[in-house]
Design an enzyme around this catalytic site. Structure first.
Site, mmCIF file in Angstrom:
data_model
loop_
_atom_site.group_PDB
_atom_site.id
_atom_site.type_symbol
_atom_site.label_atom_id
_atom_site.label_comp_id
_atom_site.label_asym_id
_atom_site.label_seq_id
_atom_site.Cartn_x
_atom_site.Cartn_y
_atom_site.Cartn_z
ATOM 1 N N LYS A 69 0.793 -1.231 0.000
ATOM 2 C CA LYS A 69 0.000 0.000 0.000
ATOM 3 C C LYS A 69 0.834 1.294 0.000
ATOM 4 O O LYS A 69 0.408 2.303 -0.553
ATOM 5 C CB LYS A 69 -0.968 0.026 1.191
ATOM 6 C CG LYS A 69 -2.182 -0.863 0.992
ATOM 7 C CD LYS A 69 -3.008 -0.920 2.265
ATOM 8 C CE LYS A 69 -4.410 -0.438 2.031
ATOM 9 N NZ LYS A 69 -5.295 -0.578 3.182
ATOM 10 N N ASP A 105 -10.292 3.687 1.587
ATOM 11 C CA ASP A 105 -10.622 3.367 2.986
ATOM 12 C C ASP A 105 -11.303 4.554 3.663
ATOM 13 O O ASP A 105 -12.260 4.383 4.422
ATOM 14 C CB ASP A 105 -9.356 3.001 3.775
ATOM 15 C CG ASP A 105 -8.768 1.675 3.323
ATOM 16 O OD1 ASP A 105 -9.535 0.808 2.869
ATOM 17 O OD2 ASP A 105 -7.534 1.510 3.430
ATOM 18 N N ALA A 130 -4.379 4.195 17.658
ATOM 19 C CA ALA A 130 -3.549 5.131 16.890
ATOM 20 C C ALA A 130 -2.748 4.398 15.815
ATOM 21 O O ALA A 130 -1.673 4.830 15.424
ATOM 22 C CB ALA A 130 -2.613 5.892 17.835
ATOM 23 N N ARG A 154 -3.212 3.285 24.047
ATOM 24 C CA ARG A 154 -2.417 2.651 25.103
ATOM 25 C C ARG A 154 -1.041 3.284 25.174
ATOM 26 O O ARG A 154 -0.611 3.739 26.224
ATOM 27 C CB ARG A 154 -2.328 1.141 24.812
ATOM 28 C CG ARG A 154 -1.517 0.362 25.805
ATOM 29 C CD ARG A 154 -1.540 -1.104 25.464
ATOM 30 N NE ARG A 154 -1.016 -1.367 24.116
ATOM 31 C CZ ARG A 154 -0.944 -2.573 23.567
ATOM 32 N NH1 ARG A 154 -1.376 -3.629 24.237
ATOM 33 N NH2 ARG A 154 -0.455 -2.730 22.351
ATOM 34 N N ASP A 157 2.717 7.948 23.121
ATOM 35 C CA ASP A 157 3.599 8.543 22.096
ATOM 36 C C ASP A 157 3.012 8.384 20.695
ATOM 37 O O ASP A 157 3.097 9.296 19.868
ATOM 38 C CB ASP A 157 5.026 7.979 22.188
ATOM 39 C CG ASP A 157 5.071 6.468 22.106
ATOM 40 O OD1 ASP A 157 4.100 5.814 22.570
ATOM 41 O OD2 ASP A 157 6.050 5.914 21.586
ATOM 42 N N TYR A 227 -15.250 -6.362 12.624
ATOM 43 C CA TYR A 227 -16.498 -6.967 12.154
ATOM 44 C C TYR A 227 -16.610 -8.456 12.483
ATOM 45 O O TYR A 227 -17.591 -9.104 12.116
ATOM 46 C CB TYR A 227 -16.730 -6.709 10.663
ATOM 47 C CG TYR A 227 -15.554 -7.063 9.784
ATOM 48 C CD1 TYR A 227 -14.602 -6.109 9.477
ATOM 49 C CD2 TYR A 227 -15.404 -8.356 9.286
ATOM 50 C CE1 TYR A 227 -13.520 -6.432 8.683
ATOM 51 C CE2 TYR A 227 -14.329 -8.681 8.496
ATOM 52 C CZ TYR A 227 -13.387 -7.718 8.204
ATOM 53 O OH TYR A 227 -12.310 -8.044 7.426
#
Ligand code: ATR
Length: 289
Positions: A69, A105, A130, A154, A157, A227
């Site tokens: 990608k 997306d 993130a 979590r 940074d 999902y």
């Protein structure tokens, strides 16, 4: 198939488990387009050859997924704005002299969210996670005009890095990075949330990124990018607190539908075809368990 069949495909490695050939060929059938969509296994070191070869072979469009990608971007003639901003391409559209790269997306997620009647302009938002999926979600929320986005992760940074990236692009300090454990300092209620971590995904279905029912009182509606299962523990928490909750299946479906419509702008994939595609995915997922 005949001499006029339009060829599209997906480049990935591995590619064997992809649902895209089933779905895209279904759309071709239902929209009456003479198109064949095939899987192409492409090794990382042969990506450039694959893109050039596809162009030489008159391939009309491609999906691109793991691990190509980002790397594919350097071999494209043009990039649409979202793909360039996000730095990831999942769809190639044939243009004069090469391919244009798109990221479907982000519009796929937007279509899924809008379809639930959620208006992001001036909306107070919360984003959990993130990683890669969070990047698309944060970009979408900021672009659509969210008034604030509390970004819980979590590792703080990573939340800070993603917040800085979005805030720079948006030209305003919309995203506020926080440690996941600090959720109780988010003020007030009436939020729309997106859950983008892998917590709660099959087979670890008895987990949610936040277990405290008090957090869910803040949410009016929430979207879980997962999902499998179709109702996550996160979604159960949201509903128990009186909010509306949706899973990530429509985002998956719509990113493919948008790609199909980029290759075939003369047609639209209708709701009946999308419902059929949804059934095929669910059958596939249930068969795999
Ligand atoms: P994707 O591309 O699907 O978003 P990713 O880039 O690997 O996947 O990101 C995974 C996200 O899930 C991250 O936000 C990760 O948090 P960290 O950045 O702290 O690693 C989050 N995540 C994964 N497991 C988690 C867990 N057990 N608790 C909380 N967050 C978790």
């Amino acid at each position: 198939m005949d001499g006029k069949t339009k060829v599209c495909g997906i480049m990935a490695n591995p590619v064997e488990h992809s649902m895209s050939p089933v779905l895209q060929n279904l759309y071709a059938e239902r929209t009456g387009i003479n198109l064949a969509y095939v899987p192409f296994k492409v090794e990382e070191e042969r990506l450039e050859e694959a893109v050039k070869g596809a162009y030489a072979l008159n391939v009309q469009g491609m999906n691109v997924t793991v691990p190509h990608k980002q790397a594919v971007m350097q071999y494209l003639k043009e990039l649409d704005e979202t793909a360039a901003d996000i730095g990831a391409v999942n769809t190639l559209v044939r243009i004069d002299g090469g391919y244009e790269g798109y990221n479907t997306d982000v519009p796929g997620l937007l279509r899924a969210v809008k379809e639930e009647g959620i208006e992001l302009n001036q909306k107070k938002c919360i984003l959990i996670g993130a990683g890669g999926a969070a990047k698309a979600a944060a970009y979408m929320m900021a672009k659509e005009g969210a008034s604030v986005i509390y970004l819980l992760n979590r590792s703080v940074d990573k939340a800070q890095a993603l917040a800085q990236w979005v805030n720079r692009l948006a030209g305003r300090e919309t995203v506020k990075p926080m440690a996941l454990s600090d959720y109780s300092s988010i003020p007030g209620d009436g939020y729309f949330a997106i859950q983008s971590t892998s917590v709660g995904m099959h087979p670890n279905t008895d987990a949610a990124p936040i277990e405290d029912p008090a957090f869910y009182e803040k949410l009016e509606a929430a979207y879980d990018c997962i999902y499998t299962p179709s109702e996550t523990k996160f979604m159960k928490h949201v509903k128990a607190a009186g909010g509306r909750a949706f899973n990530g299946l429509n985002m998956l479906l719509y990113q493919g539908v948008i790609a199909y419509e980029l290759w075939n702008p003369e047609v639209k994939v209708d709701d009946a075809a999308i419902a059929e595609a949804r059934m095929r995915i669910l059958e596939h997922l249930n068969g795999g368990k």
